[in-house]
Design a protein around this motif. Structure first.
Motif, PDB file in Angstrom:
ATOM      1  N   TYR A   1       0.853  -1.096   0.048  1.00 54.62           N
ATOM      2  CA  TYR A   1       0.037  -0.017   0.039  1.00 54.62           C
ATOM      3  C   TYR A   1       0.924   1.161  -0.170  1.00 54.62           C
ATOM      4  CZ  TYR A   1      -3.644   3.356   0.745  1.00 54.62           C
ATOM      5  OH  TYR A   1      -4.594   4.311   0.546  1.00 54.62           O
ATOM      6  N   VAL A   2       1.717   1.267   0.871  1.00 55.68           N
ATOM      7  CA  VAL A   2       2.681   2.245   0.942  1.00 55.68           C
ATOM      8  C   VAL A   2       3.488   2.572  -0.452  1.00 55.68           C
ATOM      9  CG1 VAL A   2       4.531   3.607   2.364  1.00 55.68           C
ATOM     10  CG2 VAL A   2       2.857   2.440   3.460  1.00 55.68           C
TER      11      VAL A   2
ATOM     12  N   TYR B   1       2.654   8.971   0.725  1.00 55.67           N
ATOM     13  CA  TYR B   1       2.828   8.577   2.007  1.00 55.67           C
ATOM     14  C   TYR B   1       4.448   8.244   1.758  1.00 55.67           C
ATOM     15  CZ  TYR B   1      -1.870   8.406   3.430  1.00 55.67           C
ATOM     16  OH  TYR B   1      -3.451   8.601   3.399  1.00 55.67           O
ATOM     17  N   ARG B   2       5.188   8.882   2.920  1.00 56.36           N
ATOM     18  CA  ARG B   2       6.753   8.497   2.763  1.00 56.36           C
ATOM     19  C   ARG B   2       7.129   8.388   4.287  1.00 56.36           C
ATOM     20  NH1 ARG B   2       8.449  12.694  -1.686  1.00 56.36           N
ATOM     21  NH2 ARG B   2       7.565  11.958  -3.386  1.00 56.36           N
ATOM     22  N   PRO B   3       6.817   7.293   5.008  1.00 54.91           N
ATOM     23  CA  PRO B   3       7.347   6.997   6.323  1.00 54.91           C
ATOM     24  C   PRO B   3       8.667   7.297   6.136  1.00 54.91           C
ATOM     25  CG  PRO B   3       5.876   5.242   5.539  1.00 54.91           C
ATOM     26  CD  PRO B   3       6.112   6.277   4.423  1.00 54.91           C
TER      27      PRO B   3
ATOM     28  N   MET C   1      -0.696   7.303   9.688  1.00 53.22           N
ATOM     29  CA  MET C   1      -0.166   7.584   8.298  1.00 53.22           C
ATOM     30  C   MET C   1      -0.095   9.115   7.977  1.00 53.22           C
ATOM     31  SD  MET C   1       0.688   4.657   6.796  1.00 53.22           S
ATOM     32  CE  MET C   1       0.381   5.112   5.004  1.00 53.22           C
ATOM     33  N   ASP C   2      -0.968   9.777   8.550  1.00 60.44           N
ATOM     34  CA  ASP C   2      -1.117  11.266   8.163  1.00 60.44           C
ATOM     35  C   ASP C   2       0.407  11.797   8.533  1.00 60.44           C
ATOM     36  OD1 ASP C   2      -3.306  11.275   6.679  1.00 60.44           O
ATOM     37  OD2 ASP C   2      -4.581  11.923   8.510  1.00 60.44           O
ATOM     38  N   LEU C   3       1.068  11.446   9.421  1.00 59.43           N
ATOM     39  CA  LEU C   3       2.279  11.980   9.990  1.00 59.43           C
ATOM     40  C   LEU C   3       3.527  11.800   8.766  1.00 59.43           C
ATOM     41  CD1 LEU C   3       2.370  10.395  13.509  1.00 59.43           C
ATOM     42  CD2 LEU C   3       1.844  12.635  12.929  1.00 59.43           C
ATOM     43  N   SER C   4       3.107  11.023   7.843  1.00 56.50           N
ATOM     44  CA  SER C   4       4.033  10.693   6.806  1.00 56.50           C
ATOM     45  C   SER C   4       3.696  11.201   5.758  1.00 56.50           C
ATOM     46  CB  SER C   4       4.419   9.228   6.691  1.00 56.50           C
ATOM     47  OG  SER C   4       3.433   8.421   6.383  1.00 56.50           O
TER      48      SER C   4
ATOM     49  N   VAL D   1       9.743   0.165  10.479  1.00 54.61           N
ATOM     50  CA  VAL D   1       9.324   0.637  11.876  1.00 54.61           C
ATOM     51  C   VAL D   1       7.997   1.125  11.886  1.00 54.61           C
ATOM     52  CG1 VAL D   1       9.740   2.105  13.802  1.00 54.61           C
ATOM     53  CG2 VAL D   1      11.713   1.198  12.901  1.00 54.61           C
ATOM     54  N   SER D   2       7.499   1.863  11.050  1.00 58.38           N
ATOM     55  CA  SER D   2       6.063   2.181  10.967  1.00 58.38           C
ATOM     56  C   SER D   2       5.140   0.844  10.516  1.00 58.38           C
ATOM     57  CB  SER D   2       5.975   3.114   9.542  1.00 58.38           C
ATOM     58  OG  SER D   2       6.444   4.401   9.837  1.00 58.38           O
ATOM     59  N   LEU D   3       5.545  -0.071  10.112  1.00 60.48           N
ATOM     60  CA  LEU D   3       4.838  -1.334   9.674  1.00 60.48           C
ATOM     61  C   LEU D   3       4.722  -2.023  10.858  1.00 60.48           C
ATOM     62  CD1 LEU D   3       5.913  -2.446   6.340  1.00 60.48           C
ATOM     63  CD2 LEU D   3       3.678  -1.350   6.907  1.00 60.48           C
TER      64      LEU D   3
END
Length: 194
Positions: A125-126, A133-135, A181-184, A140-142
């Motif tokens: 998805y990412v 989205y670019r974590p 997710m919005d953080l990235s 770590v995010s996953l």
């Protein structure tokens, strides 16, 4: 025969928890204990097979219709996936029992395949939405998203009387993941670069 024994294990596990015995399962399945031992060495093997069955079902949900689901917005993507998993667990007494007794089970590694597929679905998805989205650190995010969800679900299903309904659970977990997710999220003006 194996399927009948697993269904019997699920019913007995739901009623008796970790106190279940191979004798209980054989009786529930309508077979002799000797017949059960032809397929399963002991109680732990029965429970590992039940956990493995759940893991495979979750893995199937994670990858089913993945191409179409990757086109959804993050909230719809996550809600669709989570709703299917919650419905699976809610409808199967043995799976609810797995959640209730998660901390006591030795066969937790049997769900590794489900974890891999769920993490892969999220990674896909990412990647599909890399313009949005670019974590900072995708693994770590996953990890955080997966474990926050799983442990909340386990806790919810372990409660004899959850304080709110399943729909609310799905809604709140979805809101949490969307906010994370919005953080990235890449600012609108920066999309298309990189």
């Amino acid at each position: 025969m194996v399927e009948a024994l697993l269904e019997a294990t699920a019913r007995v596990f739901d009623r008796r928890g970790m106190a279940l015995t191979t004798r209980d399962v054989a009786e529930e399945a309508g077979v002799s204990v000797g017949s059960l031992y032809q397929y399963f060495q002991d109680k732990e093997a029965l429970l590992a097979a039940l956990v493995g069955q759940l893991g495979e079902a979750v893995a199937d949900i994670a990858m089913r219709d993945i191409a179409a689901r990757l086109q959804l917005g993050v909230g719809d993507f996550y809600r669709h996936l989570l709703s299917a998993i919650v419905l699976l667990v809610a409808q199967r007494p043995g799976y609810r029992a797995i959640a209730r007794h998660w901390h006591e089970l030795r066969s937790v590694e049997a769900v590794h395949v489900a974890e891999q597929h769920l993490m892969e679905a999220a990674r896909l998805y990412v990647v599909q939405h890399h313009q949005t989205y670019r974590p900072q650190d995708l693994p770590v995010s996953l990890f955080i998203t997966y474990n926050s969800t799983v442990y909340t679900l386990v806790r919810y299903f372990s409660l004899p009387h959850p304080p709110f309904g399943i729909d609310r659970l799905v809604d709140e977990l979805t809101r949490m993941v969307v906010a994370y997710m919005d953080l990235s999220r890449v600012p609108d003006g920066a999309r298309g670069s990189g």
